[in-house]
Design a protein around this motif. Structure first.
Motif, PDB file in Angstrom:
ATOM      1  N   PRO A 133      21.008   7.202 121.295  1.00 28.89           N
ATOM      2  CA  PRO A 133      21.022   7.618 122.701  1.00 28.89           C
ATOM      3  C   PRO A 133      21.137   9.140 122.845  1.00 28.89           C
ATOM      4  N   THR A 134      20.621   9.624 123.963  1.00 26.96           N
ATOM      5  CA  THR A 134      20.796  11.043 124.280  1.00 26.96           C
ATOM      6  C   THR A 134      22.077  11.268 125.067  1.00 26.96           C
ATOM      7  N   VAL A 227      37.366   3.180 133.945  1.00 24.24           N
ATOM      8  CA  VAL A 227      35.982   3.304 133.500  1.00 24.24           C
ATOM      9  C   VAL A 227      35.352   4.543 134.110  1.00 24.24           C
ATOM     10  N   VAL A 228      34.676   5.321 133.279  1.00 29.35           N
ATOM     11  CA  VAL A 228      33.886   6.458 133.734  1.00 29.35           C
ATOM     12  C   VAL A 228      32.433   6.162 133.407  1.00 29.35           C
ATOM     13  N   SER A 229      31.571   6.225 134.406  1.00 32.82           N
ATOM     14  CA  SER A 229      30.145   5.948 134.229  1.00 32.82           C
ATOM     15  C   SER A 229      29.330   7.195 134.537  1.00 32.82           C
ATOM     16  N   GLY A 230      28.140   7.262 133.953  1.00 37.62           N
ATOM     17  CA  GLY A 230      27.271   8.412 134.203  1.00 37.62           C
ATOM     18  C   GLY A 230      26.620   8.882 132.926  1.00 37.62           C
ATOM     19  N   ASN A 231      26.061  10.075 132.959  1.00 36.67           N
ATOM     20  CA  ASN A 231      25.437  10.661 131.779  1.00 36.67           C
ATOM     21  C   ASN A 231      26.475  11.492 131.030  1.00 36.67           C
ATOM     22  N   ILE A 232      27.068  10.887 130.026  1.00 41.19           N
ATOM     23  CA  ILE A 232      28.158  11.500 129.276  1.00 41.19           C
ATOM     24  C   ILE A 232      27.596  12.011 127.954  1.00 41.19           C
ATOM     25  N   PRO A 233      27.784  13.274 127.622  1.00 38.36           N
ATOM     26  CA  PRO A 233      27.232  13.809 126.370  1.00 38.36           C
ATOM     27  C   PRO A 233      27.695  13.025 125.147  1.00 38.36           C
ATOM     28  N   THR A 236      32.228  14.056 120.745  1.00 39.87           N
ATOM     29  CA  THR A 236      33.586  13.525 120.660  1.00 39.87           C
ATOM     30  C   THR A 236      34.459  14.032 121.797  1.00 39.87           C
ATOM     31  N   ALA A 237      34.400  15.329 122.074  1.00 41.98           N
ATOM     32  CA  ALA A 237      35.238  15.904 123.128  1.00 41.98           C
ATOM     33  C   ALA A 237      34.890  15.321 124.489  1.00 41.98           C
ATOM     34  N   ALA A 238      33.604  15.027 124.715  1.00 41.51           N
ATOM     35  CA  ALA A 238      33.172  14.479 126.000  1.00 41.51           C
ATOM     36  C   ALA A 238      33.668  13.056 126.192  1.00 41.51           C
TER      37      ALA A 238
END
Length: 271
Positions: A133-134, A227-233, A236-238
């Protein structure tokens, strides 16, 4: 320095850290999300990750889905575990990666966090370059707690939820009087809350009378997920940043809800 409070008789059954990412699937609308084809990139990722996790002590590897079964998106396919303990475990599947922890060796998020960080660093570092995944699509932290008869001090599940946890389950006048035995009332409550300051985050709180695993008794089960949804990098830190926020929120809720039974959980204060 702020003290960390842990409990000798903590009600924790399992803690689950999870990330998900999009996966191409086949099938009809509303049907099971069957993984579309076999991915050489996923197989390479699995092989590299296995080597890294073995270096971290996860020598036991178990395949959870038989070879002749369809593979489903966001379903664990492989489970890694330590030789001597049930927890922690690490799981990998198409579109999902989890770190699971629990008794007897879970003490606190602060103690577990370095292991979570190492596991996610292994996942990120071993992903084949220029392959999906990106981004991750979901980061979640979930705590499952069980309050047995001892922690309830013999109270029924209904009375414990109402009186000790302080959760009022309103019913129309006269309805509760229909019960022949208040101790056999089995309440269920589920609430989803949007998180102030983060439009991509929500928290789900559930409490009910039920049974877990092979237990013969019906106890109070509390399930909290952030839960956090979205485009997450894919970094590891993200992943760790929303997990830390999730732990802060869940821990705050737990401490408030269990304030009346803190002595029963036998607290330990650590510097």
């Amino acid at each position: 320095m702020e003290q960390t409070v842990t409990y000798n008789k903590a009600p924790l059954v399992e803690l689950i850290v999870e990330v998900q990412w999009p996966v191409a699937t086949i099938g009809t609308t509303g049907g099971p999300p069957i993984v579309g084809g076999q991915s050489a990139a996923f197989d390479l990722w699995f092989q590299r990750l296995t080597e890294r996790l073995r270096a971290q002590g996860f020598h036991n590897l178990e395949r959870l889905v038989p070879h002749d079964m369809f593979l489903l998106a966001h379903q664990p396919l492989y489970r890694y575990s330590l030789a001597e303990d049930r927890f922690p475990i690490v799981q990998l599947g198409h579109g999902i990666f989890t770190v699971n922890a629990g008794p007897p060796n879970y003490r606190s998020w602060a103690a577990l966090r370095p292991q979570v960080e190492k596991a996610f660093a292994a996942l990120v570092d071993t992903k084949p370059t220029d392959e999906p995944p990106t981004t991750f699509s979901r980061v979640a932290l979930r705590y499952i707690d069980l309050f047995d008869t001892e922690l309830r001090a013999g109270a029924s599940n209904y009375a414990f939820i109402r009186d000790d946890l302080g959760i009022s389950i309103g019913l129309p006048d006269g309805l509760i009087e229909l019960a022949s035995d208040a101790g056999r009332i089995y309440p269920t409550l589920a609430v989803q809350l949007p998180i102030d300051g983060d439009q991509n985050a929500n928290m789900t709180f559930q409490v009910a009378a039920g049974r877990l695993g092979n237990r013969s008794s019906t106890d109070t089960v509390m399930d909290m997920s952030y839960v956090v949804s979205g485009n997450i990098p894919v970094a590891t830190a993200a992943v760790l940043a929303p997990l830390d926020a999730a732990h802060t929120a869940i821990h705050s809720w737990f401490e408030k809800l269990t304030s009346n039974i803190r002595d029963r959980m036998d607290p330990i204060r650590q510097a």
